[in-house]
Design an enzyme around this catalytic site. Structure first.
Site, PDB file in Angstrom:
ATOM      1  N   ASP A 139      15.278 -26.573 -19.471  1.00  0.00           N
ATOM      2  CA  ASP A 139      15.938 -27.463 -20.419  1.00  0.00           C
ATOM      3  C   ASP A 139      17.403 -27.670 -20.044  1.00  0.00           C
ATOM      4  O   ASP A 139      17.922 -28.785 -20.057  1.00  0.00           O
ATOM      5  CB  ASP A 139      15.807 -26.929 -21.848  1.00  0.00           C
ATOM      6  CG  ASP A 139      16.154 -25.453 -21.980  1.00  0.00           C
ATOM      7  OD1 ASP A 139      16.283 -24.762 -20.942  1.00  0.00           O
ATOM      8  OD2 ASP A 139      16.299 -24.987 -23.121  1.00  0.00           O
ATOM      9  N   ASP A 186       7.798 -31.741 -11.681  1.00  0.00           N
ATOM     10  CA  ASP A 186       7.375 -33.112 -11.935  1.00  0.00           C
ATOM     11  C   ASP A 186       8.369 -33.814 -12.852  1.00  0.00           C
ATOM     12  O   ASP A 186       8.821 -34.938 -12.602  1.00  0.00           O
ATOM     13  CB  ASP A 186       5.981 -33.084 -12.568  1.00  0.00           C
ATOM     14  CG  ASP A 186       5.330 -34.455 -12.643  1.00  0.00           C
ATOM     15  OD1 ASP A 186       5.903 -35.422 -12.113  1.00  0.00           O
ATOM     16  OD2 ASP A 186       4.241 -34.545 -13.231  1.00  0.00           O
ATOM     17  N   LYS A 214      11.667 -20.963 -16.941  1.00  0.00           N
ATOM     18  CA  LYS A 214      11.921 -20.523 -18.315  1.00  0.00           C
ATOM     19  C   LYS A 214      11.679 -19.021 -18.379  1.00  0.00           C
ATOM     20  O   LYS A 214      10.887 -18.520 -19.183  1.00  0.00           O
ATOM     21  CB  LYS A 214      11.030 -21.273 -19.309  1.00  0.00           C
ATOM     22  CG  LYS A 214      11.493 -22.674 -19.629  1.00  0.00           C
ATOM     23  CD  LYS A 214      12.861 -22.712 -20.328  1.00  0.00           C
ATOM     24  CE  LYS A 214      12.768 -22.279 -21.770  1.00  0.00           C
ATOM     25  NZ  LYS A 214      14.082 -22.454 -22.472  1.00  0.00           N
ATOM     26  N   TYR A 229      -0.472 -27.445 -13.962  1.00  0.00           N
ATOM     27  CA  TYR A 229      -1.418 -28.454 -13.498  1.00  0.00           C
ATOM     28  C   TYR A 229      -2.632 -27.855 -12.797  1.00  0.00           C
ATOM     29  O   TYR A 229      -3.595 -28.566 -12.526  1.00  0.00           O
ATOM     30  CB  TYR A 229      -0.724 -29.444 -12.561  1.00  0.00           C
ATOM     31  CG  TYR A 229       0.320 -30.307 -13.243  1.00  0.00           C
ATOM     32  CD1 TYR A 229       0.455 -30.330 -14.628  1.00  0.00           C
ATOM     33  CD2 TYR A 229       1.183 -31.091 -12.499  1.00  0.00           C
ATOM     34  CE1 TYR A 229       1.410 -31.100 -15.250  1.00  0.00           C
ATOM     35  CE2 TYR A 229       2.141 -31.887 -13.110  1.00  0.00           C
ATOM     36  CZ  TYR A 229       2.247 -31.883 -14.491  1.00  0.00           C
ATOM     37  OH  TYR A 229       3.195 -32.662 -15.099  1.00  0.00           O
ATOM     38  N   ASP A 275      11.666 -36.823 -11.724  1.00  0.00           N
ATOM     39  CA  ASP A 275      11.795 -38.172 -12.261  1.00  0.00           C
ATOM     40  C   ASP A 275      13.179 -38.394 -12.864  1.00  0.00           C
ATOM     41  O   ASP A 275      13.766 -39.475 -12.729  1.00  0.00           O
ATOM     42  CB  ASP A 275      10.717 -38.443 -13.309  1.00  0.00           C
ATOM     43  CG  ASP A 275       9.361 -38.746 -12.686  1.00  0.00           C
ATOM     44  OD1 ASP A 275       9.214 -38.546 -11.464  1.00  0.00           O
ATOM     45  OD2 ASP A 275       8.448 -39.169 -13.417  1.00  0.00           O
TER      46      ASP A 275
END
Length: 361
Positions: free
Chosen positions: A225, A249, A193, A138, A253
């Protein structure tokens, strides 16, 4: 008695409703003279009227007052020429200009709330996601490349300074907690990752270096993942998770969904000198002004604000007030005194607010 000045931005959509609900609850818990909520403009609606999403006086207040309480920002129809939403720019500007580098997202199953994960009940899920808030993917926002409408590129930015400080924040937070529900162990899980990208391998290596200063806290690793599976199948294993901006982020959620949804999920954006607190949900303009919004996420964000101020100013009365509000929320939900619409009930925003205030008395 100390008087804490809170820069308050109601914002857009349901923002004014949940902000006013939180002001009422916190004032009840602390006493009207303890917290001085000072109102300032900002957000997509203000941009439509003035062309400014974050006026100078609002920014100065957010910088200079004791804390920031934000309702919600954003209206899908109000966008910049590049298609990005104007409202999101409010807290993004505050995030970067005030260097609010640690996005704190508690994931806790509250009393009386039914989790979609049927194996878990009250207390079975209780961890915190620390999302690095100023770097990662971001950091390219507004600076990516779009070449001849054929090629687009954004850069992933990881720095040693940014990773060190957010990792240190995560380890220090784990020290203050009681450990993971499953085994009581204090641990920080590094979400990355590292098996694919050098940037994430670097993120992990810096977290490893910071861990050497916290031998009493375990370190754990999970690929971004794989952790989505683990957060569903064994959420009780987690204590604190630290992640790069975009991964944080996404998984925050998912975590919210496992404990009842965004309407009861608080958040804080914290730096060395300033902090902003708001519910993790959006502005929900489709229900704005109808008294249907759940105020719980913003009220629990207010609890986070009280605890941050208590720690910063060594004010135990604020810590006591935070405990009272959190306990009252638990009572209201567990005894079904006022169940908000998003949790399957019929209580209005005002109903929930009033029930929490009564539960503190």
């Amino acid at each position: 008695m100390a008087n804490y000045r809170i820069a308050t931005i109601e914002g857009d959509g349901i923002g004014p409703e949940v902000a006013q609900a939180t002001i009422k609850v916190l004032s009840e818990a602390c006493g009207a003279a303890k917290l001085d909520f000072q109102m300032f403009e900002g957000g997509a609606g203000h941009y439509m009227k003035t062309g400014q999403v974050l006026p100078d006086d609002t920014f100065k207040a957010c910088r200079d007052l004791d804390a920031i309480l934000h309702g919600a920002a954003g209206l899908p129809s109000v966008t910049y020429p590049d298609g990005t939403e104007v409202g999101n720019d409010l807290h993004l500007r505050l995030r970067f200009q005030l260097d609010l580098y640690a996005n704190v997202r508690p994931v806790k199953l509250l009393p009386g709330v039914l989790s979609p994960l049927r194996a878990f009940q009250d207390g079975g899920i209780d961890y915190v996601i620390i999302r690095e808030n100023t770097e990662g993917l971001y950091a390219s926002r507004g600076a990516g490349v779009l070449l001849r409408n054929e090629f687009a590129s954004d850069s992933l930015v990881i720095t040693r300074k940014g990773t060190e400080r957010v990792a240190k924040f995560a380890f220090e937070l784990s020290r203050k907690r009681r450990g993971a529900p499953r085994d009581g162990k204090r641990r920080v899980t590094v979400c990355d990752k590292a098996n694919i990208l050098r940037s994430y391998a670097f993120f992990r290596s810096v977290c490893d270096e910071v861990h050497t200063g916290f031998p009493d806290v375990e370190i754990d690793y999970a690929y971004a993942d794989a952790i989505t599976v683990h957060m569903v199948k064994r959420p009780d294993f987690y204590d604190v998770i630290v992640a790069e901006n975009m991964f944080g982020d996404i998984i925050s959620d998912l975590g919210a969904a496992t404990v009842g949804g965004m309407g009861i999920s608080p958040s804080g954006e914290i730096g060395d000198a300033n902090a902003l607190f708001q519910g993790a949900h959006g502005s929900a303009p489709d229900i704005a002004g109808q008294n249907l919004a759940s105020p719980i996420a913003t009220i629990l964000s207010g609890v986070m604000m009280l605890r941050w101020l208590a720690d910063r100013h060594e004010d135990t009365s604020l810590e006591d007030a935070a405990d009272r509000v959190e306990a009252a929320v638990g009572v209201v939900l567990s005894e079904k005194r006022a169940v908000p619409v998003d949790l399957g009930g019929k209580a209005t925003c005002s109903d929930v607010t009033d029930a929490i205030c009564r539960a503190m008395n």
